[in-house]
Write a protein that holds these residues in place. Structure first.
Motif, PDB file in Angstrom:
ATOM      1  N   ILE A 182       0.873  -1.176   0.000  1.00  0.00           N
ATOM      2  CA  ILE A 182       0.000   0.000   0.000  1.00  0.00           C
ATOM      3  C   ILE A 182       0.910   1.226   0.000  1.00  0.00           C
ATOM      4  O   ILE A 182       1.744   1.374   0.891  1.00  0.00           O
ATOM      5  N   PRO A 183       0.785   2.083  -1.046  1.00  0.00           N
ATOM      6  CA  PRO A 183       1.805   3.140  -1.216  1.00  0.00           C
ATOM      7  C   PRO A 183       1.750   4.233  -0.155  1.00  0.00           C
ATOM      8  O   PRO A 183       2.657   5.056  -0.085  1.00  0.00           O
ATOM      9  N   SER A 184       0.695   4.243   0.672  1.00  0.00           N
ATOM     10  CA  SER A 184       0.608   5.268   1.726  1.00  0.00           C
ATOM     11  C   SER A 184       1.079   4.735   3.073  1.00  0.00           C
ATOM     12  O   SER A 184       0.948   5.415   4.084  1.00  0.00           O
ATOM     13  N   GLU A 185       1.619   3.518   3.092  1.00  0.00           N
ATOM     14  CA  GLU A 185       2.052   2.958   4.381  1.00  0.00           C
ATOM     15  C   GLU A 185       3.567   2.793   4.436  1.00  0.00           C
ATOM     16  O   GLU A 185       4.252   2.788   3.428  1.00  0.00           O
ATOM     17  N   LYS A 204      13.832   3.692  -7.677  1.00  0.00           N
ATOM     18  CA  LYS A 204      14.431   2.596  -8.458  1.00  0.00           C
ATOM     19  C   LYS A 204      13.595   1.331  -8.339  1.00  0.00           C
ATOM     20  O   LYS A 204      13.404   0.601  -9.321  1.00  0.00           O
ATOM     21  N   ASN A 205      13.105   1.060  -7.146  1.00  0.00           N
ATOM     22  CA  ASN A 205      12.297  -0.146  -6.946  1.00  0.00           C
ATOM     23  C   ASN A 205      10.975  -0.057  -7.718  1.00  0.00           C
ATOM     24  O   ASN A 205      10.503  -1.052  -8.286  1.00  0.00           O
ATOM     25  N   LEU A 260       4.674   4.990  -6.751  1.00  0.00           N
ATOM     26  CA  LEU A 260       3.462   4.172  -6.905  1.00  0.00           C
ATOM     27  C   LEU A 260       3.149   3.832  -8.355  1.00  0.00           C
ATOM     28  O   LEU A 260       3.592   4.508  -9.286  1.00  0.00           O
ATOM     29  N   LEU A 261       2.385   2.765  -8.509  1.00  0.00           N
ATOM     30  CA  LEU A 261       1.920   2.328  -9.826  1.00  0.00           C
ATOM     31  C   LEU A 261       0.438   2.010  -9.748  1.00  0.00           C
ATOM     32  O   LEU A 261      -0.051   1.540  -8.724  1.00  0.00           O
ATOM     33  N   LEU A 262      -0.237   2.288 -10.861  1.00  0.00           N
ATOM     34  CA  LEU A 262      -1.651   1.956 -10.975  1.00  0.00           C
ATOM     35  C   LEU A 262      -1.769   1.056 -12.198  1.00  0.00           C
ATOM     36  O   LEU A 262      -1.403   1.461 -13.299  1.00  0.00           O
ATOM     37  N   GLY A 283       2.822   0.280  -4.288  1.00  0.00           N
ATOM     38  CA  GLY A 283       4.002   1.119  -4.271  1.00  0.00           C
ATOM     39  C   GLY A 283       5.100   0.553  -3.394  1.00  0.00           C
ATOM     40  O   GLY A 283       4.930  -0.482  -2.738  1.00  0.00           O
ATOM     41  N   THR A 284       6.250   1.251  -3.401  1.00  0.00           N
ATOM     42  CA  THR A 284       7.476   0.680  -2.859  1.00  0.00           C
ATOM     43  C   THR A 284       8.016   1.299  -1.557  1.00  0.00           C
ATOM     44  O   THR A 284       9.083   0.864  -1.110  1.00  0.00           O
TER      45      THR A 284
END
Ligand SMILES: *Cc1c(COP(=O)(O)O)cnc(C)c1O
Length: 425
Positions: free
Chosen positions: A35-38, A297-298, A322-324, A370-371
Motif C-alpha cells: 500500500i503506497p501510503s504505508e 528505483k524499486n 506508486l503504480l496503478l 508502491g514501494t
C-alpha cells in the motif's frame, strides 16, 4: 524479525489489546506491504509516539499557550518546526494538524471564505477525497472545480483545460496533489496559471513528502508554490499526522496558524509532534536521500516487469513511488479479485478506480501499489522485480490454490530475509 515492542504492563493488564498488538507485529513482519501510503517507523519514532507527552494539554503555540507547564512541549514543538523548515526549505511550518485531512480543512478555511472556489485534481484522475469530493462536508462549504489528465496513458495534465477553467472560475486556490497518480507534476505551469488569475498555489504532497524531502523528485516550493499540506506518515516515514508549510508569506502563515488553532482543532497531540520531530531528524540524515532514491528505483523495477507482461499502467509508468495497473483491462481480473488473491499470498495492496473506469468503485478495474514500505525493509531492484513477477503469476491464475500456496511461502521467506529495521541512523 525486528524485536517485539516491550509492553509488560499491557500484557499484564489487558491481554486482548496486547494480543492484537502481537498479531499486528506478526502480520507486518511476515507479509509484504505494498500500500503506497504505508510505511514502518523507527523504534525511536515509536518511543516518542508512546511518551508522556500524551498527558499534556498545550493549546496555542510555543511561548503563547493557554495552560501552564509548557517548558518541554515548547522545546518539542520548536524543534519539530525548525527541522520541518530545514527539510523542506521554507520559512514557516505548522506541525499541529492531526492528520492529512484536517490539515487540508484548516488550509481551505485559512485561504478561502465559504462559497469561494478551489481548483483541484479530479478524484477519478488521482486526486484525494479531501480535494472536494461530493461525499465530504467540504464540498458543501466551498465550490470545488476540477482538472483532469489529458491522456490517462501518459498522465499528462490537461493544462489548457486547467487554464480555461481557472480564467472562467477565478479560483482562490489552485491545488496540485494526488493520491493515485504516478507522474511528476510540472509545478511551474500551475504557478504560471495561478499568477495569471491571482490564485494562491497549494500542493498537497501527502504521498510524496518523503521523496521531496529526500530530493528524489522536485519540490513545489522550488517552482514558487505558496503553501504545502502533507501527512507525515507516508513516504516521510513519521508518525500518523499532518503538517502545513508556508514558503515565505508571513501573512499566509499567520492565517494558517489561526485556522489550525483555534479555528479547527483543540489541544495539539504533543506526543505525535515529538515523534514528528524525531522523524524529521531522521529524514535530515544523508541516508534518507538514498532511501528516497531507492524507492524510485524499486518502483521502476516493478514497472519494467508489468510492462514486459503487457499490463497497462496508468500514466504509462511511474516517476514516483506508486503504480496503478489496469488489471481488468489487461487480464480480465477485477481490482477486487486481484486484491483478494494477492492478500492470500501475503501481498497487501488496494484496489483502485482508474481514470474513466468502466467499473464501480467497490469493484474497480485497477490496483494501486508502491514501494515505500518494501524499500524500508531493504529491498532493492532485484527483490522488487521478483515481487512484481510473483504478482503477475498470481494475477494470471488467481484461483489456483497450489500456486498461491507456493507463492505465499516464497513471500514469507523474502520477508524473513529482510526484517523490518529498528533504526535508520
Ligand atoms: C493520505 C492523503 C490525505 C489524508 O491524510 P489522512 O492522514 O489520511 O487524513 C490527504 N491528501 C492526500 C493527497 C493524501 O494522499
Amino acid at each position: 524479525m525486528s524485536s517485539p515492542q516491550h509492553i509488560p504492563f499491557l500484557e499484564k493488564q489487558d491481554s486482548e489489546i496486547a494480543a492484537a498488538i502481537r498479531g499486528e507485529e506478526h502480520r507486518e513482519s511476515e507479509g509484504l506491504e505494498l500500500i503506497p501510503s504505508e510505511n514502518y517507523v523507527s523504534k525511536a519514532v515509536l518511543e516518542a509516539d508512546g511518551s508522556v507527552f500524551t498527558n499534556k494539554y498545550s493549546e496555542g503555540y510555543p511561548g503563547r499557550r493557554y495552560y501552564g507547564g509548557q517548558d518541554f512541549t515548547d522545546i518539542v514543538e520548536l524543534l519539530a518546526v525548525e527541522r520541518a523548515c530545514k527539510l523542506f526549505n521554507c520559512q514557516y511550518a505548522n506541525v499541529q494538524p492531526l492528520s492529512g485531512a484536517p490539515a487540508n480543512v484548516a488550509m481551505y478555511f485559512a485561504l478561502c471564505e465559504p462559497g469561494e472556489t478551489i481548483l483541484g485534481m479530479d478524484l477519478s484522475h488521482g486526486g484525494h477525497l479531501t480535494h472536494g469530493h461530493p461525499v465530504t462536508h467540504l464540498s458543501h462549504v466551498f465550490n470545488f472545480v476540477r482538472y483532469k489528465m489529458k491522456d490517462p496513458d501518459t498522465g499528462e495534465i490537461d493544462f489548457d483545460e486547467l487554464r480555461e477553467t481557472a480564467l472562467r472560475e477565478k479560483p482562490k486556490v489552485i491545488l496540485a496533489g494526488f493520491s493515485a497518480y504516478s507522474r511528476n507534476l510540472d509545478y511551474s505551469k500551475f504557478v504560471e496559471i495561478a499568477q495569471e488569475v491571482g490564485a494562491i498555489t497549494v500542493a498537497d504532497m501527502a504521498h510524496v513528502a518523503g521523496l521531496i524531502a529526500g530530493k528524489a523528485i522536485p519540490s513545489p516550493f522550488d517552482a514558487g508554490f505558496d503553501v504545502i499540506t502533507t501527512t507525515t506518515h507516508k513516504t516521510l516515514r513519521g508518525p500518523r499526522g499532518g503538517m502545513i508549510l508556508t514558503r515565505e508569506s508571513e501573512e499566509i502563515a499567520k492565517k494558517i496558524n489561526k485556522s489550525v488553532f483555534p479555528g479547527l482543532q483543540g489541544g495539539p497531540h504533543m506526543h505525535l509532534i515529538a515523534a514528528k520531530a524525531v522523524a524529521f531528524g531522521e529524514a535530515l540524515q544523508p541516508n534518507f536521500r538514498k532511501y528516497a532514491q531507492q524507492i524510485l528505483k524499486n518502483a521502476k523495477a516493478m514497472e519494467a516487469v508489468f510492462k514486459k507482461n503487457d499490463i497497462r499502467l496508468l500514466g504509462g509508468g511511474t516517476d514516483n513511488h506508486l503504480l496503478l495497473a489496469d488489471v481488468y483491462g489487461s487480464l480480465g481480473v477485477t481490482g477486487k479479485e486481484a486484491q483478494t488473491a494477492l492478500d492470500e499470498v501475503g501481498i497487501t495492496l488496494n484496489m483502485n478506480t482508474i481514470a474513466d473506469d468502466p467499473r464501480k468503485p467497490l469493484d474497480p478495474s485497477g490496483i494501486r501499489f508502491g514501494t515505500p514500505a518494501i524499500t524500508t525493509r531493504g529491498f532493492t531492484e532485484k527483490e522488487s522485480a521478483r515481487v512484481a513477477e510473483l504478482m503477475v503469476e498470481v494475477l494470471r491464475d488467481h484461483t489456483n490454490e497450489d500456486l498461491k500456496k507456493r507463492i505465499r511461502e516464497e513471500i514469507r521467506e523474502l520477508c524473513l530475509a529482510h526484517p523490518i529495521p529498528e533504526s535508520f541512523v
